[in-house]
Design a protein around this motif. Structure first.
Motif, PDB file in Angstrom:
ATOM      1  N   TYR A 125       0.832  -1.198   0.000  1.00 42.08           N
ATOM      2  CA  TYR A 125       0.000   0.000   0.000  1.00 42.08           C
ATOM      3  C   TYR A 125       0.872   1.255   0.000  1.00 42.08           C
ATOM      4  CZ  TYR A 125       1.001  -0.279   5.020  1.00 42.08           C
ATOM      5  OH  TYR A 125       1.624  -0.381   6.232  1.00 42.08           O
ATOM      6  N   THR A 126       0.240   2.371  -0.326  1.00 38.78           N
ATOM      7  CA  THR A 126       0.863   3.689  -0.250  1.00 38.78           C
ATOM      8  C   THR A 126       0.078   4.492   0.770  1.00 38.78           C
ATOM      9  OG1 THR A 126       1.580   3.560  -2.554  1.00 38.78           O
ATOM     10  CG2 THR A 126       1.464   5.761  -1.582  1.00 38.78           C
ATOM     11  N   ILE A 127       0.805   5.228   1.620  1.00 32.70           N
ATOM     12  CA  ILE A 127       0.162   5.949   2.718  1.00 32.70           C
ATOM     13  C   ILE A 127       0.842   7.298   2.936  1.00 32.70           C
ATOM     14  CG2 ILE A 127       1.611   4.820   4.447  1.00 32.70           C
ATOM     15  CD1 ILE A 127      -0.833   4.847   6.350  1.00 32.70           C
ATOM     16  N   ASP A 128       0.043   8.271   3.339  1.00 32.55           N
ATOM     17  CA  ASP A 128       0.577   9.540   3.824  1.00 32.55           C
ATOM     18  C   ASP A 128       0.835   9.338   5.306  1.00 32.55           C
ATOM     19  OD1 ASP A 128       0.523  10.865   1.395  1.00 32.55           O
ATOM     20  OD2 ASP A 128      -1.501  11.628   1.681  1.00 32.55           O
ATOM     21  N   LEU A 129       2.083   9.081   5.648  1.00 29.21           N
ATOM     22  CA  LEU A 129       2.492   8.686   6.990  1.00 29.21           C
ATOM     23  C   LEU A 129       2.863   9.910   7.825  1.00 29.21           C
ATOM     24  CD1 LEU A 129       3.064   5.990   8.526  1.00 29.21           C
ATOM     25  CD2 LEU A 129       5.429   6.253   7.786  1.00 29.21           C
ATOM     26  N   PRO A 130       2.278  10.041   9.029  1.00 26.85           N
ATOM     27  CA  PRO A 130       2.694  11.144   9.906  1.00 26.85           C
ATOM     28  C   PRO A 130       4.141  10.944  10.358  1.00 26.85           C
ATOM     29  CG  PRO A 130       0.695  10.069  10.732  1.00 26.85           C
ATOM     30  CD  PRO A 130       1.225   9.233   9.614  1.00 26.85           C
ATOM     31  N   VAL A 131       4.931  11.999  10.263  1.00 24.41           N
ATOM     32  CA  VAL A 131       6.336  11.954  10.638  1.00 24.41           C
ATOM     33  C   VAL A 131       6.619  13.175  11.516  1.00 24.41           C
ATOM     34  CG1 VAL A 131       8.707  11.995   9.761  1.00 24.41           C
ATOM     35  CG2 VAL A 131       6.932  10.816   8.474  1.00 24.41           C
ATOM     36  N   PRO A 132       7.229  12.962  12.693  1.00 22.87           N
ATOM     37  CA  PRO A 132       7.523  14.115  13.551  1.00 22.87           C
ATOM     38  C   PRO A 132       8.590  15.005  12.927  1.00 22.87           C
ATOM     39  CG  PRO A 132       8.526  12.138  14.455  1.00 22.87           C
ATOM     40  CD  PRO A 132       7.705  11.711  13.268  1.00 22.87           C
ATOM     41  N   SER A 133       8.424  16.305  13.092  1.00 23.58           N
ATOM     42  CA  SER A 133       9.440  17.239  12.593  1.00 23.58           C
ATOM     43  C   SER A 133      10.274  17.743  13.768  1.00 23.58           C
ATOM     44  CB  SER A 133       8.779  18.397  11.846  1.00 23.58           C
ATOM     45  OG  SER A 133       7.898  19.082  12.702  1.00 23.58           O
ATOM     46  N   ALA A 134      11.345  18.435  13.461  1.00 22.18           N
ATOM     47  CA  ALA A 134      12.282  18.895  14.485  1.00 22.18           C
ATOM     48  C   ALA A 134      11.633  19.853  15.487  1.00 22.18           C
ATOM     49  CB  ALA A 134      13.481  19.561  13.822  1.00 22.18           C
ATOM     50  N   ASP A 135      10.608  20.599  15.054  1.00 21.36           N
ATOM     51  CA  ASP A 135       9.978  21.573  15.957  1.00 21.36           C
ATOM     52  C   ASP A 135       8.857  20.967  16.806  1.00 21.36           C
ATOM     53  OD1 ASP A 135       7.891  21.251  14.172  1.00 21.36           O
ATOM     54  OD2 ASP A 135       7.931  23.316  13.434  1.00 21.36           O
ATOM     55  N   MET A 141       4.443  12.261   5.072  1.00 24.15           N
ATOM     56  CA  MET A 141       5.337  11.870   3.997  1.00 24.15           C
ATOM     57  C   MET A 141       4.679  10.702   3.277  1.00 24.15           C
ATOM     58  SD  MET A 141       9.350  10.627   4.091  1.00 24.15           S
ATOM     59  CE  MET A 141       9.122   9.666   5.550  1.00 24.15           C
ATOM     60  N   ARG A 142       4.519  10.804   1.969  1.00 23.07           N
ATOM     61  CA  ARG A 142       3.921   9.719   1.181  1.00 23.07           C
ATOM     62  C   ARG A 142       4.971   8.650   0.911  1.00 23.07           C
ATOM     63  NH1 ARG A 142      -0.376  11.033  -3.288  1.00 23.07           N
ATOM     64  NH2 ARG A 142      -1.357  11.607  -1.319  1.00 23.07           N
ATOM     65  N   VAL A 143       4.686   7.444   1.393  1.00 22.39           N
ATOM     66  CA  VAL A 143       5.602   6.319   1.228  1.00 22.39           C
ATOM     67  C   VAL A 143       4.818   5.088   0.785  1.00 22.39           C
ATOM     68  CG1 VAL A 143       7.321   7.142   2.893  1.00 22.39           C
ATOM     69  CG2 VAL A 143       5.449   5.697   3.670  1.00 22.39           C
ATOM     70  N   SER A 144       5.522   4.172   0.168  1.00 20.72           N
ATOM     71  CA  SER A 144       4.938   2.888  -0.222  1.00 20.72           C
ATOM     72  C   SER A 144       5.509   1.804   0.666  1.00 20.72           C
ATOM     73  CB  SER A 144       5.257   2.570  -1.681  1.00 20.72           C
ATOM     74  OG  SER A 144       4.665   3.535  -2.521  1.00 20.72           O
ATOM     75  N   PHE A 145       4.644   0.901   1.104  1.00 18.97           N
ATOM     76  CA  PHE A 145       5.039  -0.210   1.959  1.00 18.97           C
ATOM     77  C   PHE A 145       4.894  -1.525   1.202  1.00 18.97           C
ATOM     78  CE2 PHE A 145       4.484   2.742   5.429  1.00 18.97           C
ATOM     79  CZ  PHE A 145       5.318   2.273   6.421  1.00 18.97           C
ATOM     80  N   ASP A 146       5.864  -2.387   1.384  1.00 18.55           N
ATOM     81  CA  ASP A 146       5.827  -3.767   0.916  1.00 18.55           C
ATOM     82  C   ASP A 146       6.047  -4.607   2.172  1.00 18.55           C
ATOM     83  OD1 ASP A 146       5.958  -6.183  -0.405  1.00 18.55           O
ATOM     84  OD2 ASP A 146       7.860  -5.747  -1.425  1.00 18.55           O
ATOM     85  N   ARG A 160       8.212  -7.687   8.447  1.00 17.21           N
ATOM     86  CA  ARG A 160       9.247  -6.779   7.952  1.00 17.21           C
ATOM     87  C   ARG A 160       8.641  -6.018   6.789  1.00 17.21           C
ATOM     88  NH1 ARG A 160      15.514  -7.781   6.530  1.00 17.21           N
ATOM     89  NH2 ARG A 160      16.026  -5.587   6.294  1.00 17.21           N
ATOM     90  N   ALA A 161       8.624  -4.705   6.937  1.00  9.48           N
ATOM     91  CA  ALA A 161       8.003  -3.839   5.931  1.00  9.48           C
ATOM     92  C   ALA A 161       9.082  -2.983   5.277  1.00  9.48           C
ATOM     93  CB  ALA A 161       6.952  -2.955   6.585  1.00  9.48           C
ATOM     94  N   TYR A 162       9.165  -3.069   3.966  1.00 11.89           N
ATOM     95  CA  TYR A 162      10.139  -2.298   3.200  1.00 11.89           C
ATOM     96  C   TYR A 162       9.458  -1.018   2.731  1.00 11.89           C
ATOM     97  CZ  TYR A 162      12.454  -6.770   3.369  1.00 11.89           C
ATOM     98  OH  TYR A 162      13.027  -7.921   3.811  1.00 11.89           O
ATOM     99  N   MET A 163      10.112   0.127   2.994  1.00 11.02           N
ATOM    100  CA  MET A 163       9.528   1.425   2.673  1.00 11.02           C
ATOM    101  C   MET A 163      10.273   2.086   1.520  1.00 11.02           C
ATOM    102  SD  MET A 163       8.989   2.919   6.528  1.00 11.02           S
ATOM    103  CE  MET A 163       8.510   4.526   5.927  1.00 11.02           C
ATOM    104  N   LYS A 164       9.476   2.699   0.621  1.00 10.05           N
ATOM    105  CA  LYS A 164      10.044   3.447  -0.501  1.00 10.05           C
ATOM    106  C   LYS A 164       9.392   4.815  -0.590  1.00 10.05           C
ATOM    107  CE  LYS A 164      11.327  -0.339  -3.498  1.00 10.05           C
ATOM    108  NZ  LYS A 164      11.654  -0.639  -4.872  1.00 10.05           N
TER     109      LYS A 164
END
Length: 181
Positions: A125-135, A141-146, A160-164
């Motif tokens: 699947y492809t997902i817009d994944l929440p990612v913490p920022s420095a502030d 971030m849109r990533v694809s999972f295998d 085990r999930a491979y991210m691209k």
């Protein structure tokens, strides 16, 4: 500038050479994974994200409540990260064939698709994944999972999930699931 381009191309080439699981790989057990059976009930999982250099960037615990109603598998995943941040993801999966699945969750682009075979399950699947920022805020971030899952016992499953991102490997997530009795 040229140095960065060469480094990026080298990293992309190295990432493309890494081995990934497949259904052509020999099975290591005679177990039969039934996703709806394994994830029906309460589970706990522990995992971590590693970048392509092998550096662990984030660790987490997930409490999971699964509900199989005979047609639909609903998974409520409550994440707690090592920095105290929390996240909830609710998956809704449908068995569309003897060993085939489709599903969605908030942030997933289109449909996730999955296939069971023996003791394994592959979920893409492809997902817009929440990612913490420095502030301290969160970005997506849109990533694809295998995702590849293997049933290790009646109570344990390894993932085990491979991210691209943009077709380039950016890291992987390793997760150990345990059914609670």
């Amino acid at each position: 500038m040229m140095r960065r381009v060469i480094l990026a191309l080298t990293l992309a080439l190295l990432a493309a050479c890494t081995g990934k699981p497949g259904f052509d790989d020999a099975s290591l057990s005679d177990r039969k994974l039934n996703l709806e059976e394994f994830f029906d009930g309460e589970l706990v999982a522990y995992g971590q994200f590693q970048d392509v250099f092998g550096t662990v960037r984030r660790q987490f615990r997930v409490d999971i409540k699964g509900d199989w109603d005979g047609k639909r598998l609903r998974l409520q995943e409550d994440f707690v990260y090592e920095d105290g941040a929390t996240e909830q993801r609710v998956w809704t999966l449908f068995k569309i064939g003897p060993d085939s699945w489709q599903g969605t969750a908030p942030g997933v682009i289109g449909q996730a698709v999955g296939q069971e075979q023996g003791d394994r399950f592959n979920w893409r699947y492809t997902i817009d994944l929440p990612v913490p920022s420095a502030d301290g805020t969160s970005e997506t971030m849109r990533v694809s999972f295998d995702d590849w899952m293997w049933q290790l016992s009646d109570e344990r499953l390894f993932n085990r999930a491979y991210m691209k991102k943009y077709g380039v490997d950016i890291g992987d997530v390793s997760i150990s699931f345990e059914k609670l009795r």
